[in-house]
Structures are given as structure tokens and as C-alpha cells.
Design an enzyme around this catalytic site. Structure first.
Site, PDB file in Angstrom:
ATOM      1  N   TRP A 232       0.860  -1.168   0.000  1.00  0.00           N
ATOM      2  CA  TRP A 232       0.000   0.000   0.000  1.00  0.00           C
ATOM      3  C   TRP A 232       0.906   1.230   0.000  1.00  0.00           C
ATOM      4  O   TRP A 232       2.111   1.126   0.202  1.00  0.00           O
ATOM      5  CB  TRP A 232      -0.968   0.010   1.208  1.00  0.00           C
ATOM      6  CG  TRP A 232      -0.332  -0.255   2.526  1.00  0.00           C
ATOM      7  CD1 TRP A 232       0.375   0.642   3.291  1.00  0.00           C
ATOM      8  CD2 TRP A 232      -0.337  -1.498   3.241  1.00  0.00           C
ATOM      9  NE1 TRP A 232       0.823   0.031   4.425  1.00  0.00           N
ATOM     10  CE2 TRP A 232       0.389  -1.271   4.431  1.00  0.00           C
ATOM     11  CE3 TRP A 232      -0.870  -2.760   2.995  1.00  0.00           C
ATOM     12  CZ2 TRP A 232       0.592  -2.272   5.384  1.00  0.00           C
ATOM     13  CZ3 TRP A 232      -0.669  -3.770   3.922  1.00  0.00           C
ATOM     14  CH2 TRP A 232       0.051  -3.525   5.097  1.00  0.00           C
TER      15      TRP A 232
ATOM     16  N   GLU B  56       4.334   9.571  -0.499  1.00  0.00           N
ATOM     17  CA  GLU B  56       4.687   9.243  -1.891  1.00  0.00           C
ATOM     18  C   GLU B  56       3.785  10.013  -2.862  1.00  0.00           C
ATOM     19  O   GLU B  56       4.222  10.484  -3.912  1.00  0.00           O
ATOM     20  CB  GLU B  56       4.526   7.755  -2.143  1.00  0.00           C
ATOM     21  CG  GLU B  56       5.433   6.851  -1.316  1.00  0.00           C
ATOM     22  CD  GLU B  56       5.218   5.410  -1.646  1.00  0.00           C
ATOM     23  OE1 GLU B  56       5.707   4.972  -2.693  1.00  0.00           O
ATOM     24  OE2 GLU B  56       4.545   4.716  -0.872  1.00  0.00           O
TER      25      GLU B  56
HETATM   26  C1  HEM Z   1       3.036  -3.051   2.542  1.00  0.00           C
HETATM   27  C2  HEM Z   1       3.271  -1.748   2.427  1.00  0.00           C
HETATM   28  C3  HEM Z   1       4.556  -1.143   1.920  1.00  0.00           C
HETATM   29  C4  HEM Z   1       4.907   0.158   2.135  1.00  0.00           C
HETATM   30  C5  HEM Z   1       4.108   1.207   2.912  1.00  0.00           C
HETATM   31  C6  HEM Z   1       6.173   0.362   1.484  1.00  0.00           C
HETATM   32  C7  HEM Z   1       6.825   1.599   1.437  1.00  0.00           C
HETATM   33  C8  HEM Z   1       7.874   1.878   0.585  1.00  0.00           C
HETATM   34  C9  HEM Z   1       8.315   3.208   0.240  1.00  0.00           C
HETATM   35  C10 HEM Z   1       7.701   4.504   0.741  1.00  0.00           C
HETATM   36  C11 HEM Z   1       9.362   3.080  -0.608  1.00  0.00           C
HETATM   37  C12 HEM Z   1      10.162   4.216  -1.263  1.00  0.00           C
HETATM   38  C13 HEM Z   1       9.501   4.399  -2.626  1.00  0.00           C
HETATM   39  C14 HEM Z   1       9.906   5.693  -3.315  1.00  0.00           C
HETATM   40  O1  HEM Z   1      10.374   6.610  -2.596  1.00  0.00           O
HETATM   41  O2  HEM Z   1       9.745   5.780  -4.535  1.00  0.00           O
HETATM   42  C15 HEM Z   1       9.586   1.661  -0.786  1.00  0.00           C
HETATM   43  C16 HEM Z   1      10.587   1.139  -1.573  1.00  0.00           C
HETATM   44  C17 HEM Z   1      10.699  -0.206  -1.879  1.00  0.00           C
HETATM   45  N1  HEM Z   1       9.882  -1.223  -1.428  1.00  0.00           N
HETATM   46 FE1  HEM Z   1       8.416  -1.076  -0.047  1.00  0.00          FE
HETATM   47  N2  HEM Z   1       6.606  -0.801   0.903  1.00  0.00           N
HETATM   48  C18 HEM Z   1       5.630  -1.744   1.128  1.00  0.00           C
HETATM   49  C19 HEM Z   1       5.637  -3.052   0.651  1.00  0.00           C
HETATM   50  C20 HEM Z   1       6.630  -3.583  -0.174  1.00  0.00           C
HETATM   51  C21 HEM Z   1       6.566  -4.912  -0.772  1.00  0.00           C
HETATM   52  C22 HEM Z   1       5.402  -5.885  -0.620  1.00  0.00           C
HETATM   53  C23 HEM Z   1       7.723  -5.083  -1.471  1.00  0.00           C
HETATM   54  C24 HEM Z   1       8.202  -6.265  -2.279  1.00  0.00           C
HETATM   55  C25 HEM Z   1       7.750  -7.505  -2.117  1.00  0.00           C
HETATM   56  C26 HEM Z   1       8.504  -3.855  -1.316  1.00  0.00           C
HETATM   57  C27 HEM Z   1       9.749  -3.648  -1.887  1.00  0.00           C
HETATM   58  C28 HEM Z   1      10.318  -2.385  -2.020  1.00  0.00           C
HETATM   59  C29 HEM Z   1      11.484  -2.112  -2.858  1.00  0.00           C
HETATM   60  C30 HEM Z   1      12.279  -3.136  -3.673  1.00  0.00           C
HETATM   61  C31 HEM Z   1      11.723  -0.741  -2.770  1.00  0.00           C
HETATM   62  C32 HEM Z   1      12.841   0.062  -3.484  1.00  0.00           C
HETATM   63  C33 HEM Z   1      12.325   0.455  -4.858  1.00  0.00           C
HETATM   64  C34 HEM Z   1      13.377   1.165  -5.709  1.00  0.00           C
HETATM   65  O3  HEM Z   1      14.589   0.854  -5.498  1.00  0.00           O
HETATM   66  O4  HEM Z   1      13.000   1.995  -6.563  1.00  0.00           O
HETATM   67  N3  HEM Z   1       7.821  -2.972  -0.521  1.00  0.00           N
HETATM   68  N4  HEM Z   1       8.670   0.947  -0.050  1.00  0.00           N
HETATM   69  N1  LIG Z   2       4.432   1.865  -1.516  1.00  0.00           N
HETATM   70  C1  LIG Z   2       5.137   1.525  -2.493  1.00  0.00           C
HETATM   71  N2  LIG Z   2       5.963   2.441  -3.081  1.00  0.00           N
HETATM   72  C2  LIG Z   2       7.010   2.166  -3.935  1.00  0.00           C
HETATM   73  C3  LIG Z   2       7.838   1.065  -3.714  1.00  0.00           C
HETATM   74  C4  LIG Z   2       8.874   0.811  -4.627  1.00  0.00           C
HETATM   75  C5  LIG Z   2       9.104   1.660  -5.694  1.00  0.00           C
HETATM   76  C6  LIG Z   2       8.272   2.758  -5.878  1.00  0.00           C
HETATM   77  C7  LIG Z   2       8.503   3.663  -7.052  1.00  0.00           C
HETATM   78  N3  LIG Z   2       9.752   4.362  -6.833  1.00  0.00           N
HETATM   79  C8  LIG Z   2      10.114   5.176  -7.964  1.00  0.00           C
HETATM   80  C9  LIG Z   2       9.507   6.534  -7.776  1.00  0.00           C
HETATM   81  C10 LIG Z   2       9.681   7.378  -9.019  1.00  0.00           C
HETATM   82  C11 LIG Z   2      10.977   8.113  -8.770  1.00  0.00           C
HETATM   83  C12 LIG Z   2      11.262   8.040  -7.299  1.00  0.00           C
HETATM   84  N4  LIG Z   2      10.162   7.243  -6.705  1.00  0.00           N
HETATM   85  C13 LIG Z   2       7.235   3.022  -5.022  1.00  0.00           C
HETATM   86  C14 LIG Z   2       5.110   0.161  -3.044  1.00  0.00           C
HETATM   87  C15 LIG Z   2       5.037  -0.271  -4.346  1.00  0.00           C
HETATM   88  C16 LIG Z   2       5.042  -1.689  -4.451  1.00  0.00           C
HETATM   89  C17 LIG Z   2       5.124  -2.310  -3.241  1.00  0.00           C
HETATM   90  S1  LIG Z   2       5.170  -1.168  -2.008  1.00  0.00           S
END
Ligand code: HEM
Ligand SMILES: N=C(Nc1cccc(CNC[C@@H]2CCCN2)c1)c1cccs1
Length: 351
Positions: free
Chosen positions: A227, A232
Site C-alpha cells: 500500500w 509518496e
Molecule cells: C506493505 C506496504 C509497503 C509500504 C508502505 C512500502 C513503502 C515503501 C516506500 C515509501 C518506498 C520508497 C519508494 C519511493 O520513494 O519511490 C519503498 C521502496 C521499496 N519497497 Fe516497499 N513498501 C511496502 C511493501 C513492499 C513490498 C510488498 C515489497 C516487495 C515484495 C517492497 C519492496 C520495495 C522495494 C524493492 C523498494 C525500493 C524500490 C526502488 O529501489 O525503486 N515494498 N517501499
Molecule cells: N508503496 C510503495 N511504493 C514504492 C515502492 C517501490 C518503488 C516505488 C517507485 N519508486 C520510484 C519513484 C519514481 C521516482 C522516485 N520514486 C514506489 C510500493 C510499491 C510496491 C510495493 S510497495
């Protein structure tokens, strides 16, 4: 691949407290498979463990407390674009769950399936004579979709089609039926004029352009969702001046003095936009978490990992929220950004 496979199987058997004999039997089987066919298959249990630990190892993720609740849909047997499209619709429906969002991952055949979308549901962006209409982050992909025959309506919130490619075949384009798309209109608890801005956002963030690496096997099509954290949407997607750039408009409507930085008009507009996002999702009973609660949950994750005897790794610059970061404990401590596997990684864009 053999070394990664052995390390992963050992990790799986130790963390799930299976016997030494079971471990040896599986190791022999995996080594034989790799020797004979240069490849091995994960059992559904190994796959589930790999996807969940991949989340636990995601250094940029503040949401990791719930890593063991990840639901895994195994669609490795699907081989046609049409069947994969149906699998993606099933993911959207299951994950959305009418607003009670279920963190879910769908795993398609590791061989040669690619989903070209950044997220399963995202808004189109169009370059026009007087600026971009829609999401500027989507301009390039929107053009790609139009080259492939898709026709956008040119609006601010047009949901992009799914683009699925198998091997080197021509990618197939599929519109998502409207009934699968849950959205939240953004309104403010006190400012009646806020809804006139005509803002909305989609309920479920579903990342579809990253790869999942487990025991030397790469799943290049493994869309996953959680979620949203409110910031974001409220501090980035609708606020960045290179995204929907809403702060000046909101500040004007609030009657703030936008001619001097020191009036902190941007900060006041930002807080009200974030409050509106959280208020709207909660009123529509769509899962969302505020950045204070998310940080507290992350603190619980850190202590759970300590108790389990595992070191927490993290990426500080991504873990701190973009609104009021220093009001969270995360801001005030360092994190080791060591990369562990299983994990989710960026991969070369297929276009
Ligand atoms: C359940 C609620 C979840 C919340 C509230 C959450 C929250 C976030 C947030 C705020 C970010 C930073 C995104 C951004 O700034 O663009 C993030 C990054 C990330 N999340 Fe979570 N997340 C959740 C679940 C998950 C799940 C289920 C997965 C994978 C199975 C996951 C894998 C990742 C990964 C790989 C990133 C880094 C993405 C990137 O490098 O661009 N997250 N998450
Ligand atoms: N809450 C979420 N946010 C999230 C997580 C991983 C990646 C992103 C997207 N990140 C890329 C964006 C676009 C530029 C910087 N932020 C959002 C989730 C997305 C899928 C699972 S959790």
C-alpha cells in the site's frame, strides 16, 4: 548459479528449521539439475520464502515489518501474452481487495517474459504545445504505447495499458478494464475548495519493472505491490515541480504569500496536501500509512530482526520520508546499505 543456489537452499532450510537430511537431499537434487540442464526449479515453498526474504532485504523499503505476510501467486506455467494479461488482472483484483490491500507478488516464467510498465496502474503523460498533460514521468512510456497502437485520451489521469512481451516477439498491448481500477478522489477535511482541483490517485502501487533474484535464478517479470505511504503521493507524485506540481496552486487557494520563501508557503501547502491524501484514502477505506506510523512500524522491524539475530541493512536516503524526516527515528541513526540476496533489483528497460 550453483553457488547462489547452494547458499539459498541452505538459508531456506536453516530459517525454516528443516532437518539436515532434507537439506542434503535437496542440495543433491539441485546440483544434479544444474549439472544436467544448467538450471533448477524452485518449489512453491522456496519461491515464497525467496520473495518474502527479498522484501526483508530491500534496503530502501520502510514497510518491511510485514515481510512474512507477502502473498505469492505462482504463474510460472503461463506462456502466452493473453494468459499473462489475465494473470495481471488477477493480481490487480486480488491485491486491491476493494481497498483492504493485500501485499502480493505474482511470479511469471523466469525465461523470457517482460512487463514493460513501471507500475501495473499508472497515469499517461502527454507533451503538448503548452506543457505536459498528465504524469511527466510517463511521457516516454506513453509515446512507446502510442507507437504500439494505443490511443490515449490526452487527459490528466488516463490509465496506461499493460504492455507484455515474450522473448523477442512484438509486445502486446492490453487495456485494463475500468472495473479493475480503484482510485481515490482527493479532498481536504477543512478546505471545501480542495476537491475543485480535480485531483485523484490510484489506490494500489504495483511495481512491475524490477527483477526478483533468488538463489541464482532471475525472475524478470515479478510484479509486487504493497500500500502507499501518504508522502509518496502528497510529497512527490502530486508535489514535485517535475510531476503534478500542485504546491503553487494550493498555496494560492490558501491565500498564502507565495512571493517570499520565508513565508514557508511551500511547506504549508505540502502539509495540507499530505493531510488531504491521508484523509481521502482513509475515508474511502483504502489502505494507506502515514510516515510517522510507517517509521514506528520500521522500528518494530528493526527490533524483530535484532531478536532473530539478523543485522538490519538499509538505505538511509530512501528510508527517511520526504516530509518532516527529522521527526522520525530513522533520520537520527545510520544504516548499513549492504546488498543481500534474495532481493529486488533494477533491470535494463526492455525498450
Ligand atoms: C506493505 C506496504 C509497503 C509500504 C508502505 C512500502 C513503502 C515503501 C516506500 C515509501 C518506498 C520508497 C519508494 C519511493 O520513494 O519511490 C519503498 C521502496 C521499496 N519497497 Fe516497499 N513498501 C511496502 C511493501 C513492499 C513490498 C510488498 C515489497 C516487495 C515484495 C517492497 C519492496 C520495495 C522495494 C524493492 C523498494 C525500493 C524500490 C526502488 O529501489 O525503486 N515494498 N517501499
Ligand atoms: N508503496 C510503495 N511504493 C514504492 C515502492 C517501490 C518503488 C516505488 C517507485 N519508486 C520510484 C519513484 C519514481 C521516482 C522516485 N520514486 C514506489 C510500493 C510499491 C510496491 C510495493 S510497495
Amino acid at each position: 548459479m550453483l553457488n547462489e543456489a547452494i547458499d539459498f537452499i541452505k538459508l531456506y532450510y536453516s530459517e525454516t528449521e528443516r532437518s539436515e537430511e532434507e537439506l542434503v537431499r535437496r542440495l543433491v537434487e539441485v546440483e544434479n539439475d544444474i549439472q544436467d540442464n544448467g538450471y533448477y526449479e524452485h518449489t512453491i515453498d522456496e519461491l515464497r520464502f525467496g520473495a518474502q526474504v527479498g522484501w526483508r532485504n530491500s534496503n530502501k523499503c520502510i514497510g518491511r515489518l510485514f515481510w512474512q505476510t507477502l502473498q505469492v501467486l505462482d504463474k510460472r506455467e503461463l506462456t502466452s501474452e493473453h494468459d499473462i494479461f489475465q494473470g495481471l488482472l488477477e493480481h490487480i483484483d486480488f491485491a486491491t481487495n476493494s481497498g483492504r490491500i493485500r501485499p502480493t507478488i505474482t511470479i511469471f516464467s523466469q525465461r523470457n517474459v517482460r512487463v514493460w510498465n513501471h507500475q501495473l496502474i499508472r497515469y499517461a503523460g502527454y507533451e503538448t504545445a503548452n506543457g505536459v498533460v498528465g504524469d511527466p514521468d510517463s511521457v516516454e512510456f506513453t509515446k512507446k504505447c502510442e507507437q504500439l497502437g494505443w490511443q490515449g485520451k490526452g487527459g490528466r489521469f488516463d490509465v496506461l495499458p499493460l504492455v507484455i512481451q515474450i522473448g523477442e516477439r512484438e509486445p502486446q498491448v492490453f487495456d485494463i478494464p475500468a472495473e479493475y481500477i480503484l482510485e481515490v478522489p482527493i479532498r481536504h477535511p477543512e478546505f471545501e475548495w480542495f476537491k475543485e482541483l480535480g485531483l485523484k490517485w490510484y489506490a494500489v502501487p504495483m511495481i512491475s519493472n524490477m527483477k526478483l533474484e533468488v538463489g541464482g535464478i532471475t525472475y524478470a517479470a515479478a510484479p509486487f505491490n504493497g500500500w502507499y505511504m501518504g508522502t509518496e503521493i502528497g510529497s512527490r507524485n502530486l508535489a514535485d515541480d517535475y510531476r503534478y506540481n500542485m504546491l503553487p496552486t494550493i498555496a494560492e487557494k490558501m491565500g498564502l504569500n507565495t512571493s517570499s520563501n520565508s513565508s514557508l508557503w511551500k511547506d504549508r501547502a505540502l502539509v495540507e496536501l499530505n493531510a488531504a491524501v491521508l484523509y481521502s484514502y482513509k475515508e474511502d477505506e483504502v489502505s494507506i500509512v502515514d510516515h510517522h506510523t510507517a517509521a514506528q512500524q520500521f522500528k518494530r522491524f528493526e527490533s524483530n530482526e535484532q531478536t532473530a539475530g539478523r543485522d538490519v541493512t538499509g538505505n538511509w536516503t530512501w528510508l527517511i520520508p520526504p516530509l518532516s524526516p527529522a521527526t522520525t527515528h530513522i533520520f537520527h541513526k545510520p544504516y548499513d546499505d549492504e546488498r543481500k540476496t534474495p532481493n529486488y533489483f533494477y533491470q535494463k528497460a526492455p525498450y
